[in-house]
Enzyme design. Structure first.
Site, PDB file in Angstrom:
ATOM      1  N   ASN A 147       1.377  -2.346   9.029  1.00 34.24           N
ATOM      2  CA  ASN A 147       1.906  -1.540  10.117  1.00 34.24           C
ATOM      3  C   ASN A 147       3.409  -1.289  10.012  1.00 34.24           C
ATOM      4  OD1 ASN A 147       1.986  -0.489  13.041  1.00 34.24           O
ATOM      5  ND2 ASN A 147       3.346  -2.264  13.124  1.00 34.24           N
ATOM      6  N   SER A 170      -0.087   8.645   8.699  1.00 32.40           N
ATOM      7  CA  SER A 170       0.327   9.671   9.652  1.00 32.40           C
ATOM      8  C   SER A 170      -0.275  10.996   9.208  1.00 32.40           C
ATOM      9  CB  SER A 170       1.855   9.766   9.661  1.00 32.40           C
ATOM     10  OG  SER A 170       2.302  10.944  10.289  1.00 32.40           O
ATOM     11  N   TYR A 188       9.614  10.119   4.615  1.00 31.15           N
ATOM     12  CA  TYR A 188       8.557   9.627   5.507  1.00 31.15           C
ATOM     13  C   TYR A 188       7.215  10.227   5.102  1.00 31.15           C
ATOM     14  CZ  TYR A 188       5.853   8.833   9.769  1.00 31.15           C
ATOM     15  OH  TYR A 188       4.876   8.463  10.659  1.00 31.15           O
ATOM     16  N   SER A 219       6.074   8.848   1.739  1.00 38.12           N
ATOM     17  CA  SER A 219       5.609   7.458   1.819  1.00 38.12           C
ATOM     18  C   SER A 219       4.215   7.375   2.417  1.00 38.12           C
ATOM     19  CB  SER A 219       6.592   6.609   2.630  1.00 38.12           C
ATOM     20  OG  SER A 219       6.572   6.949   4.006  1.00 38.12           O
TER      21      SER A 219
END
Length: 273
Positions: free
Chosen positions: A91, A143, A156, A159
């Site tokens: 997480n 995401s 972001y 990744s």
């Protein structure tokens, strides 16, 4: 030997990580929780559980997931205390908000070190223990940016795409060993992730550009992830907008790119203005 199932959760000091810790404790799990600021975890556990429950069901470990040795020691301490690992939830993560052309290399590297390499390190050292029992689970928190890259979030997005690819590889490699692998993609979630998002120089931006009260709660995300693990889901896209984005991107990528640009350009203080 501990008889309760054990879940490891990185980045457990706040937001989704904290909500996952509370959710999994409520479902009867033992929890091994890590964060750079482990004292915050100790504080909220003290409010939720008796000292006896904390001593028997919880491990709190100071861990910077960008440091390989920290991740190895966290896994070893978990096995030393509980004798097993049943679930690993990767997480821990950072966000960012800056145009690639303006962003320092160090900022981009920090995103990858935390989001991708943190997942690699924890997964690498936990995997041998997870494989000791069929049906164990490993989860990567990704995401929608892993499917459709977001402007001003270059590292972001990269990744999260890398995490998804890593998880898929682990699923394929271990398909005959009974390992459950899930990629979880929350929507925009009310947490500190945007306040701590890095600017072009690698500093926390200190404020959120979005209305947090309009977002999915961390508790709702944790509930959905826990259910996804229970039902052995391969992927978990948690919002209607996310599901539409993933579907449309396959057939009309130019449309989703245009929408992504327009959507992010409307943020307060957008770097596109």
């Amino acid at each position: 030997m501990n008889n309760k199932e054990v879940v490891m959760i990185s980045g457990a000091s706040s937001g989704i990580g904290k909500a996952l810790a509370i959710e999994m404790l409520g479902r009867g799990f033992c929890v091994s929780l890590s964060a750079r600021h482990e004292g915050i975890i100790t504080e909220y556990l003290a409010q939720a559980l008796s000292q006896e429950e904390i001593d028997t069901r919880c491990l709190v470990f100071k861990c910077d997931v960008t440091v390989e040795e920290d991740c190895r020691r966290w896994v070893e301490e978990t096995v030393r205390k509980f004798g097993r690992i049943d679930i690993l939830i990767n997480n821990a993560g950072l966000s960012m908000r800056a145009l690639f052309v303006d962003c320092k290399i160090e900022t981009l590297r920090r995103l990858m070190d935390t989001n991708f390499w943190g997942t690699v390190y924890c997964s690498k050292y936990a995997l041998p223990y997870l494989l000791q029992k069929r049906g164990s689970s490993i989860v990567g928190i990704s995401s929608i940016a892993g499917y459709q890259s977001l402007p001003a979030r270059a590292a972001y997005s990269a990744s999260k795409a890398a995490i998804q690819s890593l998880m898929q590889t682990l699923r394929i490699e271990n398909r005959k060993k009974g390992l459950h692998v899930m990629v979880a993609c929350p929507g925009f979630t009310a947490s500190h992730v945007r306040e701590n998002a890095l600017d072009k120089d690698g500093n926390p931006q200190g404020k959120t550009p979005r209305k947090e009260d309009k977002m999915m709660s961390a508790e709702r995300v944790a509930y959905l992830i826990a259910n996804g693990i229970k039902h052995k889901k391969r992927s978990l896209i948690m919002t209607p907008l996310g599901k539409i984005t993933v579907f449309v991107e396959k057939f009309w990528p130019q449309l989703t790119e245009a929408v992504a640009y327009s959507y992010m350009a409307k943020e307060p203080d957008s770097p596109f203005k």
